[in-house]
Design a protein around this motif. Structure first.
Motif, PDB file in Angstrom:
ATOM      1  N   THR A  81      -1.177   8.508 -17.735  1.00  0.00           N
ATOM      2  CA  THR A  81      -2.520   8.649 -18.299  1.00  0.00           C
ATOM      3  C   THR A  81      -3.489   9.192 -17.255  1.00  0.00           C
ATOM      4  O   THR A  81      -4.279  10.106 -17.532  1.00  0.00           O
ATOM      5  N   VAL A 115      -3.070  12.986 -16.613  1.00  0.00           N
ATOM      6  CA  VAL A 115      -3.690  13.847 -17.621  1.00  0.00           C
ATOM      7  C   VAL A 115      -5.199  13.917 -17.412  1.00  0.00           C
ATOM      8  O   VAL A 115      -5.802  14.997 -17.498  1.00  0.00           O
ATOM      9  N   VAL A 116      -5.853  12.791 -17.119  1.00  0.00           N
ATOM     10  CA  VAL A 116      -7.298  12.817 -16.863  1.00  0.00           C
ATOM     11  C   VAL A 116      -7.602  13.704 -15.652  1.00  0.00           C
ATOM     12  O   VAL A 116      -8.564  14.492 -15.663  1.00  0.00           O
ATOM     13  N   ALA A 118      -0.727  14.728 -25.786  1.00  0.00           N
ATOM     14  CA  ALA A 118      -1.233  15.257 -24.516  1.00  0.00           C
ATOM     15  C   ALA A 118      -0.287  14.922 -23.370  1.00  0.00           C
ATOM     16  O   ALA A 118       0.037  15.780 -22.539  1.00  0.00           O
ATOM     17  N   ALA A 166      -3.252  11.091 -27.578  1.00  0.00           N
ATOM     18  CA  ALA A 166      -2.847  10.865 -26.187  1.00  0.00           C
ATOM     19  C   ALA A 166      -1.343  11.047 -26.046  1.00  0.00           C
ATOM     20  O   ALA A 166      -0.863  11.555 -25.024  1.00  0.00           O
ATOM     21  N   THR A 199      -1.805   3.868 -24.127  1.00  0.00           N
ATOM     22  CA  THR A 199      -1.879   4.588 -22.859  1.00  0.00           C
ATOM     23  C   THR A 199      -1.916   3.671 -21.649  1.00  0.00           C
ATOM     24  O   THR A 199      -1.982   4.143 -20.508  1.00  0.00           O
ATOM     25  N   THR A 249      -9.271  16.520 -25.371  1.00  0.00           N
ATOM     26  CA  THR A 249      -8.236  17.500 -25.709  1.00  0.00           C
ATOM     27  C   THR A 249      -8.168  17.820 -27.196  1.00  0.00           C
ATOM     28  O   THR A 249      -7.607  18.856 -27.584  1.00  0.00           O
ATOM     29  N   ILE A 251      -8.947  11.022 -23.175  1.00  0.00           N
ATOM     30  CA  ILE A 251      -8.007  12.140 -23.325  1.00  0.00           C
ATOM     31  C   ILE A 251      -8.070  12.702 -24.735  1.00  0.00           C
ATOM     32  O   ILE A 251      -8.127  13.926 -24.942  1.00  0.00           O
ATOM     33  N   LEU A 294      -7.441  17.281 -16.558  1.00  0.00           N
ATOM     34  CA  LEU A 294      -8.673  17.662 -17.251  1.00  0.00           C
ATOM     35  C   LEU A 294      -9.816  17.856 -16.259  1.00  0.00           C
ATOM     36  O   LEU A 294     -10.671  18.730 -16.446  1.00  0.00           O
TER      37      LEU A 294
END
Length: 374
Positions: A91, A94-95, A202, A199, A259, A195, A191, A98
């Motif tokens: 998790t 992914v952040v 993603a 999640a 997540t 997005t 997320i 971003l």
């Protein structure tokens, strides 16, 4: 995971088993020290335990006890199990991706991205940053509360966050450190909002597929299965030479953990994932430096916490980076990697609620320090 809420030892559907303690695995001569530490850890853990370790050119495995109380077999590095809070690192990555893309500012208030979500009952989303959420310095509660299930028995991410935030904060933002799975449920909402996809999708499209983690999956709501071969999970204990275990492998609805803890993987895949982070394959050098900016973990000597990532100071004078995980499905694990290419992943087939004289980080330390750098 919230251990007080999520781990009733005597669930109604549990099936008790008592079997004699299995013989320990024969030591691998080259790693006899690690085998001894692993055997000691397993004596206070589940029916079995195993470690998968290596460097960029080779890997090795060792095991202790049995993977299955009904069939004597060793845990393998390709047995799928639930990784629990190791999900948090996925998790966080992914952040941070971003953030690399300019879509998230780590120091912006969460209110910017999730207006009105972290608000009321002592919470102020304008005073809690994305960074604080990923680093457990937000003060957000660790109590998952009592979310309302959908008609099919699954849980939406937004509902789990709403229910959790009915519990007041642990402390004012930025004034302490307090582990919180709820932080990473909020990060999951971030997320999804940023997005425009779930999640699950993603994490799958940004990490699992690009790395070729074919034995790693973020389950759909309602999917409690594990892919064969899998590692059964148990809750219970031992009395003298006997184990008394309750099989909990498929007992829990995973969407409640989302997540913060829903992913299933293997020791081999987790080693690949953590090494990819260390090698800079998933985020920029700037983002990796942010991820590795740590604060002390109270009461955990030699460990500190970054952004969804733990720094482990090794006895051989270097550092390893990774995470640990525990789930009420009966799995405890941990995976760490070093910048010079060493990795170690440990799993046992029970939820280790109170570690004995030998801890999982001692096993990981032994495996990493006993592996030559590539």
């Amino acid at each position: 995971m919230n251990r007080n809420r999520l781990v009733p030892l005597m669930a109604a559907a549990a099936v008790a088993m008592a079997i004699p303690a299995p013989a320990q695995a024969a030591p691998v001569t080259e790693h006899a020290d690690t085998q001894a530490v692993l055997d000691s850890y397993q004596a206070g853990a589940g029916p079995g335990a195993a470690v998968h370790a290596g460097n960029r050119t080779h890997s090795w495995e060792m095991h202790s006890g049995t993977a299955d109380t009904n069939a004597q077999r060793s845990i393998t590095p390709d047995d799928q199990f639930r990784i629990g809070s190791q999900t948090k690192t996925f998790t966080a990555v992914v952040v941070l991706q971003l953030a690399d893309e300019g879509k998230v500012d780590l120091d912006a208030p969460i209110e910017r991205y999730l207006p009105g979500v972290v608000d009321g009952n002592g919470y102020d989303g304008t005073a809690i940053s994305v960074r604080q959420i990923l680093q457990h310095t937000s003060g957000i509660t660790n109590d998952l509360g009592k979310p309302e299930a959908d008609p099919d028995g699954t849980y939406s991410l937004r509902e789990t966050v709403r229910a959790a935030l009915a519990d007041p904060p642990q402390f004012a933002p930025g004034t302490g450190w307090g582990y919180s799975s709820v932080n990473f449920l909020v990060a999951g909402l971030l997320i999804e909002q940023t997005t425009g996809m779930s999640a699950r999708d993603a994490i799958t499209t940004r990490i699992i597929r690009p790395l070729g983690l074919t034995r790693t999956s973020y389950p759909r709501p309602g999917d409690r299965q594990l892919a064969t071969p899998y590692l059964p999970g148990y809750i219970g204990g031992r009395s003298g030479p006997f184990f008394f275990w309750f099989d909990r492998t498929f007992a829990w609805e995973l969407s409640q953990w989302a997540t913060a803890g829903a992913i299933a993987s293997t020791a081999r895949d987790m080693a690949t994932f953590d090494q990819a982070i260390a090698d800079g394959k998933l985020i920029s050098p700037t983002a990796l430096a942010q991820m590795r900016t740590t604060v002390p973990i109270p009461g955990a000597a030699g460990m500190s916490y970054g952004l969804g990532l733990i720094r482990l100071d090794l006895s051989c004078g270097t550092q390893a980076w990774g995470h640990v995980g525990d789930t009420a499905t009966g799995h405890s694990s941990g995976t760490f990697a070093t910048d010079d290419g060493r990795h170690a992943a440990l799993v046992t087939n029970t939820f280790v609620q109170a570690e004995g004289t030998t801890t999982r980080t001692q096993v990981i330390d032994s495996a990493l320090c006993g592996t030559p750098a590539s």
